[in-house]
Design an enzyme around this catalytic site. Structure first.
Site, PDB file in Angstrom:
ATOM      1  N   ASP A 210       6.203  -0.914   1.134  1.00 53.84           N
ATOM      2  CA  ASP A 210       6.621  -1.827   0.068  1.00 53.84           C
ATOM      3  C   ASP A 210       5.339  -2.494  -0.404  1.00 53.84           C
ATOM      4  OD1 ASP A 210       7.452  -3.885  -1.560  1.00 53.84           O
ATOM      5  OD2 ASP A 210       9.071  -4.543  -0.260  1.00 53.84           O
ATOM      6  N   HIS A 211       4.848  -2.126  -1.592  1.00 55.51           N
ATOM      7  CA  HIS A 211       3.518  -2.572  -1.995  1.00 55.51           C
ATOM      8  C   HIS A 211       3.412  -4.088  -2.126  1.00 55.51           C
ATOM      9  CE1 HIS A 211       5.323  -2.496  -6.074  1.00 55.51           C
ATOM     10  NE2 HIS A 211       4.430  -3.415  -6.360  1.00 55.51           N
ATOM     11  N   LYS A 215       0.148  -7.531  -1.036  1.00 52.68           N
ATOM     12  CA  LYS A 215      -0.459  -8.559  -1.883  1.00 52.68           C
ATOM     13  C   LYS A 215      -0.942  -9.727  -1.037  1.00 52.68           C
ATOM     14  CE  LYS A 215       2.168  -7.334  -6.014  1.00 52.68           C
ATOM     15  NZ  LYS A 215       0.980  -6.949  -6.812  1.00 52.68           N
ATOM     16  N   HIS A 273      11.572  -5.667  -2.307  1.00 50.65           N
ATOM     17  CA  HIS A 273      10.599  -6.726  -2.609  1.00 50.65           C
ATOM     18  C   HIS A 273      11.131  -8.124  -2.312  1.00 50.65           C
ATOM     19  CE1 HIS A 273       8.403  -3.507  -4.241  1.00 50.65           C
ATOM     20  NE2 HIS A 273       8.739  -3.613  -5.516  1.00 50.65           N
ATOM     21  N   LYS A 373      14.301  -7.384 -15.898  1.00 51.60           N
ATOM     22  CA  LYS A 373      13.407  -6.787 -16.878  1.00 51.60           C
ATOM     23  C   LYS A 373      13.599  -7.478 -18.229  1.00 51.60           C
ATOM     24  CE  LYS A 373      12.801  -2.254 -14.782  1.00 51.60           C
ATOM     25  NZ  LYS A 373      11.348  -2.483 -14.586  1.00 51.60           N
TER      26      LYS A 373
END
Length: 523
Positions: A210-211, A215, A273, A373
């Site tokens: 999970d990018h 962070k 996320h 979005k």
């Protein structure tokens, strides 16, 4: 070095330490080869190859490191290398250094084949054996699934059939696999995929990525909470009034409509996320900073959130879909007018919800999660609102209202931490006004944080799984999300579209907070 990585300490903080160069050398992985399935796709071009290049610039790749691209396009090695060079020129956070790039080129190869082509996997196995001999990679391999989720099972099965997933328990060779999200589409499919992965790979070999966990601000949550005396004592229901977690996107579905129609905002963003940010914000202090100790505490948080029944879904979850509107000063179409989207689609592009963590620390504190979005800005933040102080001290001086103290952790685009508190305005009268105290990585350390994929790929090569999700963690998060999906199956869908592109989402999302006496923050 696991402790440094798990705690999220910044490399910039250590740069002035004379021991830092020695630490960097200790963090260099063993020689290995990375196989990227789907290397001709967008993720590899924008993120993976640039991340590997920047690791090379930082001298964090091991000697003999090799990249093997696996894809359907009929490329030669030379064509593959040329395309990846263009990707670095376009997407890397650093300019191309010919010397560094030349060192990478020596170990770059391409294998053409479909993901169900057994002969292509035999060719891959032969190439990996050649690299072991020629570049001394020692049987160490990382497989990266940069492909649509529908291909995961067949790729994993063919890796197993080709005999290249073996784990050498004698200590002279390891194999690991990185699997992109979404990991399943609900709880049953996640369990099924876990079982298929475990037929070929042990859990210790499996790195579900999970990018967001790469962070700096997300990693720094643990340091911020557990390395500072002033915050941990008030990080609980006695002092915290509410928590808001927002991941806002200004773009629409763009080129992802084919995937997004079958996923939606809940599967695409909330299950991974937002749930991960919630867990790091709410978890108890781990016994140490080893991977399993941290992941144990995150699983406890997920298991403390009771799955929602349909009535609770109706009351505490809002879904939305954007219609035509204005974004960035331009008119943009609604979701149903996007290419490859059904004109009657009920796929949600926005989700807001209220969750409760039923444990001693957080009982009764609402956690508000929101993602969407075509919102006004691209921003991700975690905001902790503290309970108000008694007003009686100031009531005779004309002060009628005090704003809450808010601690905000900005995750993107400008990573940092801010604190809003009350202060007296200089004058002869008692006037109180909110002020902000800000910390930004760029200004504090004079450098831009590394891309999340750089940290996560390096961690995988080092065998550090702290920032990757474990099987039981994935399933625990899916348990909550699946209860919402089940509720939606029996509830009538909203009248989509129900928010204008460029706005902050459906009216119902704002009403949900106003009933509790809160408002959504606007990052």
């Amino acid at each position: 070095m696991t402790t440094l990585n798990a705690a999220g300490l910044l490399e910039e903080q250590l740069a002035s330490n004379p021991l830092w160069e020695g630490m960097r050398l200790q963090r260099t992985p063993e020689p290995c080869a990375m196989v990227i399935f789907g290397v001709t796709g967008d993720l590899a071009h924008r993120k993976l190859i640039p991340a590997l290049y920047n690791l090379a610039v930082d001298r964090l790749l091991p000697p003999g490191f090799s990249i093997v691209g696996f894809g359907r396009r009929p490329y030669t090695d030379e064509q593959f290398r040329a395309e990846m060079e263009e990707a670095i020129k376009q997407f890397s956070r650093r300019p191309l250094e010919p010397g560094t790039w030349e060192s990478i080129l020596q170990g770059m190869h391409y294998v053409q084949g479909d993901f169900n082509d057994e002969r292509a996997f035999e060719t891959l196995a032969s190439l990996l054996s050649d690299l072991d001999r020629e570049r001394n990679t020692g049987g160490n391999r990382v497989f990266y699934l940069s492909t649509p989720p529908s291909t995961y099972e067949e790729i994993i099965a063919n890796i197993g059939a080709a005999g290249i997933a073996r784990q050498n328990w004698a200590g002279s060779g390891w194999t690991r696999i990185i699997i992109e999200k979404p990991f399943g589409t609900d709880l049953p499919t996640a369990r099924h995929l876990n079982s298929k992965v475990h037929e070929v790979f042990d859990e210790s070999q499996t790195y579900r990525i999970d990018h967001y966990l790469g962070k700096e601000t997300v990693q720094n949550i643990l340091v911020f909470r557990f390395a500072n005396t002033i915050f941990e004592p008030i990080w609980n229901r006695r002092y915290v009034e509410s928590v808001q977690i927002t991941v806002a996107e200004s773009l629409g579905v763009e080129e992802r409509a084919g995937y997004y129609e079958g996923a939606g905002a809940l599967r695409d963003m909330v299950q991974n996320h937002l749930m991960q940010q919630l867990a790091l914000t709410a978890m108890e202090p781990p016994s140490d900073f080893e991977a399993d100790a941290i992941r144990d505490e995150k699983v406890k948080i997920f298991r403390s959130i009771k799955p929602l029944d349909p009535r609770e879904v109706a009351e505490r979850v809002v879904r939305g879909q954007y219609g035509p509107g204005s974004s960035g000063g331009q008119q943009v179409p609604g979701y149903r007018q996007e290419p490859k989207v059904s004109p009657t689609s009920n796929t949600e592009s926005f989700v807001a919800m209220k969750l409760f963590i039923e444990n001693w620390r957080w009982q009764g504190v609402p956690f508000y999660l929101r993602t969407g979005k075509r919102l006004p800005v691209r921003s991700s933040e975690i905001a902790i609102t503290f309970k108000p102080v008694p007003l009686m001290l100031f009531r005779d001086s004309g002060v009628t209202q005090l704003d809450r103290n808010i601690l905000a952790l900005q995750i993107q685009p400008d990573e940092g931490i801010s604190m809003k508190f009350e202060s007296k305005v200089p004058s002869t009268r008692m006037q109180i006004r909110s002020v902000n105290m800000d910390f930004r990585y760029n200004t504090a350390f004079g450098t831009q944080p590394a891309d999340a994929y750089e940290r996560l790929i390096l961690d995988c090569m080092l065998g550090d799984s702290t920032l990757f999700t474990r099987a039981d963690e994935v399933e625990a998060a899916w348990t909550i999300v699946t209860s919402i999906l089940d509720g939606w199956k029996v509830l009538p869908p909203p009248q989509f579209p129900n928010y204008e592109a460029g706005s902050w989402g459906p009216r119902e999302a704002h009403e949900m907070l106003s009933r509790d006496g809160f408002v959504w923050r606007r990052p």
